[in-house]
Write an enzyme that holds these catalytic residues in place. Structure first.
Site, PDB file in Angstrom:
ATOM      1  N   GLY A  42       0.693  -1.094  -0.016  1.00  0.00           N
ATOM      2  CA  GLY A  42      -0.018  -0.017  -0.074  1.00  0.00           C
ATOM      3  C   GLY A  42       0.978   1.188   0.068  1.00  0.00           C
ATOM      4  O   GLY A  42       1.646   1.251  -0.736  1.00  0.00           O
ATOM      5  N   GLU A  43       0.612   2.060   0.672  1.00  0.00           N
ATOM      6  CA  GLU A  43       1.642   3.399   0.962  1.00  0.00           C
ATOM      7  C   GLU A  43       1.900   3.290   2.341  1.00  0.00           C
ATOM      8  O   GLU A  43       1.091   3.683   3.423  1.00  0.00           O
ATOM      9  CB  GLU A  43       0.579   4.557   0.654  1.00  0.00           C
ATOM     10  CG  GLU A  43       1.544   5.717   0.866  1.00  0.00           C
ATOM     11  CD  GLU A  43       2.992   5.860   0.322  1.00  0.00           C
ATOM     12  OE1 GLU A  43       2.887   5.410  -0.681  1.00  0.00           O
ATOM     13  OE2 GLU A  43       3.855   6.312   1.180  1.00  0.00           O
ATOM     14  N   SER A  44       3.362   3.048   2.624  1.00  0.00           N
ATOM     15  CA  SER A  44       3.777   2.966   3.955  1.00  0.00           C
ATOM     16  C   SER A  44       3.709   4.085   4.816  1.00  0.00           C
ATOM     17  O   SER A  44       3.257   3.851   6.165  1.00  0.00           O
ATOM     18  CB  SER A  44       5.148   2.214   3.994  1.00  0.00           C
ATOM     19  OG  SER A  44       5.952   3.264   3.174  1.00  0.00           O
ATOM     20  N   CYS A  84       6.367  -5.390   0.148  1.00  0.00           N
ATOM     21  CA  CYS A  84       6.123  -3.872  -0.164  1.00  0.00           C
ATOM     22  C   CYS A  84       6.273  -2.955   1.046  1.00  0.00           C
ATOM     23  O   CYS A  84       7.006  -2.818   1.725  1.00  0.00           O
ATOM     24  CB  CYS A  84       5.160  -3.618  -1.372  1.00  0.00           C
ATOM     25  SG  CYS A  84       5.743  -2.677  -2.421  1.00  0.00           S
ATOM     26  N   ARG A 126      12.714   3.269  -0.517  1.00  0.00           N
ATOM     27  CA  ARG A 126      11.571   3.181  -1.158  1.00  0.00           C
ATOM     28  C   ARG A 126      11.602   3.433  -2.677  1.00  0.00           C
ATOM     29  O   ARG A 126      12.512   4.241  -3.289  1.00  0.00           O
ATOM     30  CB  ARG A 126      10.534   4.362  -0.542  1.00  0.00           C
ATOM     31  CG  ARG A 126      10.362   4.085   0.743  1.00  0.00           C
ATOM     32  CD  ARG A 126       9.699   5.312   1.665  1.00  0.00           C
ATOM     33  NE  ARG A 126       8.463   5.296   1.346  1.00  0.00           N
ATOM     34  CZ  ARG A 126       7.789   6.590   0.939  1.00  0.00           C
ATOM     35  NH1 ARG A 126       8.418   7.732   1.252  1.00  0.00           N
ATOM     36  NH2 ARG A 126       6.466   6.790   0.735  1.00  0.00           N
ATOM     37  N   ILE A 171       5.582  -3.276  -7.744  1.00  0.00           N
ATOM     38  CA  ILE A 171       4.872  -2.033  -7.829  1.00  0.00           C
ATOM     39  C   ILE A 171       5.390  -0.831  -7.127  1.00  0.00           C
ATOM     40  O   ILE A 171       5.296  -0.775  -5.702  1.00  0.00           O
ATOM     41  CB  ILE A 171       3.382  -2.276  -7.558  1.00  0.00           C
ATOM     42  CG1 ILE A 171       2.765  -3.445  -8.209  1.00  0.00           C
ATOM     43  CG2 ILE A 171       2.625  -0.792  -7.838  1.00  0.00           C
ATOM     44  CD1 ILE A 171       1.463  -3.695  -7.969  1.00  0.00           C
ATOM     45  N   ARG A 172       6.071  -0.001  -7.595  1.00  0.00           N
ATOM     46  CA  ARG A 172       6.694   1.239  -6.693  1.00  0.00           C
ATOM     47  C   ARG A 172       7.514   0.158  -5.589  1.00  0.00           C
ATOM     48  O   ARG A 172       7.154   0.768  -4.240  1.00  0.00           O
ATOM     49  CB  ARG A 172       5.808   2.133  -6.400  1.00  0.00           C
ATOM     50  CG  ARG A 172       5.317   2.944  -7.498  1.00  0.00           C
ATOM     51  CD  ARG A 172       4.105   3.712  -7.365  1.00  0.00           C
ATOM     52  NE  ARG A 172       4.353   4.729  -5.790  1.00  0.00           N
ATOM     53  CZ  ARG A 172       3.933   4.593  -4.779  1.00  0.00           C
ATOM     54  NH1 ARG A 172       2.683   3.964  -4.492  1.00  0.00           N
ATOM     55  NH2 ARG A 172       4.085   5.569  -3.967  1.00  0.00           N
ATOM     56  N   HIS A 210       4.839  -8.283  -4.664  1.00  0.00           N
ATOM     57  CA  HIS A 210       3.485  -8.614  -4.352  1.00  0.00           C
ATOM     58  C   HIS A 210       3.245 -10.169  -4.893  1.00  0.00           C
ATOM     59  O   HIS A 210       2.723 -10.177  -6.128  1.00  0.00           O
ATOM     60  CB  HIS A 210       2.369  -7.632  -5.129  1.00  0.00           C
ATOM     61  CG  HIS A 210       2.633  -6.297  -4.517  1.00  0.00           C
ATOM     62  ND1 HIS A 210       1.968  -5.926  -3.544  1.00  0.00           N
ATOM     63  CD2 HIS A 210       3.317  -5.566  -4.767  1.00  0.00           C
ATOM     64  CE1 HIS A 210       1.934  -4.581  -3.135  1.00  0.00           C
ATOM     65  NE2 HIS A 210       2.974  -4.388  -3.894  1.00  0.00           N
ATOM     66  N   GLU A 234       0.689 -11.880  -4.034  1.00  0.00           N
ATOM     67  CA  GLU A 234      -0.650 -12.147  -3.963  1.00  0.00           C
ATOM     68  C   GLU A 234      -1.343 -11.618  -5.418  1.00  0.00           C
ATOM     69  O   GLU A 234      -2.463 -12.083  -5.561  1.00  0.00           O
ATOM     70  CB  GLU A 234      -1.322 -11.395  -2.617  1.00  0.00           C
ATOM     71  CG  GLU A 234      -1.540  -9.792  -2.980  1.00  0.00           C
ATOM     72  CD  GLU A 234      -0.160  -9.105  -2.687  1.00  0.00           C
ATOM     73  OE1 GLU A 234       0.873  -9.640  -2.682  1.00  0.00           O
ATOM     74  OE2 GLU A 234      -0.041  -7.860  -2.894  1.00  0.00           O
TER      75      GLU A 234
HETATM   76  N1  GLN Z   1       6.050   3.132  -2.475  1.00  0.00           N
HETATM   77  C1  GLN Z   1       5.103   2.430  -1.725  1.00  0.00           C
HETATM   78  C2  GLN Z   1       5.590   2.856  -0.200  1.00  0.00           C
HETATM   79  O1  GLN Z   1       6.688   3.667  -0.128  1.00  0.00           O
HETATM   80  C3  GLN Z   1       5.118   1.087  -1.473  1.00  0.00           C
HETATM   81  C4  GLN Z   1       4.342   0.521  -2.736  1.00  0.00           C
HETATM   82  C5  GLN Z   1       3.609  -0.863  -2.573  1.00  0.00           C
HETATM   83  O2  GLN Z   1       3.332  -1.272  -1.152  1.00  0.00           O
HETATM   84  N2  GLN Z   1       3.224  -1.326  -3.429  1.00  0.00           N
HETATM   85  O3  GLN Z   1       4.875   2.692   0.791  1.00  0.00           O
END
Ligand code: GLN
Length: 200
Positions: free
Chosen positions: A50-52, A82, A111, A139-140, A175, A177
């Site tokens: 997600g977004e940490s 992630c 990150r 993903i990112r 990921h 999942e």
């Molecule tokens: N870039 C996101 C972060 O800094 C992580 C991306 C992800 O969980 N797919 O949290």
């Protein structure tokens, strides 16, 4: 026969449903965790992507950071994917303003280490020492830039460390999942079986 392991999925933000579905498919009972009370009686926990920085803020807002940290330090088998890996790490090279971590896994992460990756990238990686491979979506994604003493490297991607384990804590940049890859979740469930004293 022993009961299905109860595996928490931290459900504050991010890819919660996919992890819950995969755990159910593997015979575990997923438990969505939004409060400290819901940590009781878990056999393991997954911290999804997600977004940490958002998850960090919500953990502190909901009074969940310390109880979750205590549970992980107490030996609860834990998988962070992630953003979940970022939350577990002891340090972040490029944190968002004010961003904190749980500091339960002795690694430093960077990150968004693989570029913007607006489209997800799916690759096959060697996993661990047993000759397994995993299908991984990035993903990112973060990379592990420092591996502490006693932390095992489980996978690399483009020369960067993307999966680590220390005790019952596993952190991965990607990921599984999203690709239907069950190896990593089965690894988590084997840690539960080992803790229960049963064959994996
Ligand atoms: N870039 C996101 C972060 O800094 C992580 C991306 C992800 O969980 N797919 O949290």
């Amino acid at each position: 026969m022993s009961s299905a392991p109860r595996v928490g999925v931290l459900a504050l933000q991010g890819g919660v449903a996919e992890h819950a579905a995969m755990l159910r498919e593997l015979g575990a009972e997923p438990v969505l965790v939004k409060t400290a009370e819901q940590l009781a009686g878990l056999d393991a926990i997954v911290l999804p992507g997600g977004e940490s920085s958002t998850v960090d803020r919500l953990l502190r807002l909901f009074g969940l950071r310390e109880p979750l940290r205590d549970a992980v330090l107490g030996g609860l088998p834990t998988l962070g994917t992630c953003a979940g890996l970022i939350l577990l790490a002891s340090g972040i090279e490029d944190p968002a303003p004010g961003q904190q971590t749980l500091e339960v896994l002795d690694v430093t992460v960077a990150r968004n280490a693989f570029g913007p990756q607006t489209a997800s990238e799916e690759v096959v990686l060697a996993w661990g020492r047993g000759g397994d491979v995993v299908r991984a979506a990035f993903i990112r994604a973060p990379a592990v830039t420092r591996v502490g003493e006693g932390v095992e490297v489980l996978a690399r991607h483009r020369g960067e460390v993307v999966a680590v384990a220390s005790g019952a804590v596993v952190g991965i940049s990607f990921h599984p999942e999203l690709t239907g890859e069950t190896t990593v979740h089965r690894h988590l469930l084997s840690l539960v079986a080992a803790r229960r004293g049963l064959p994996a």
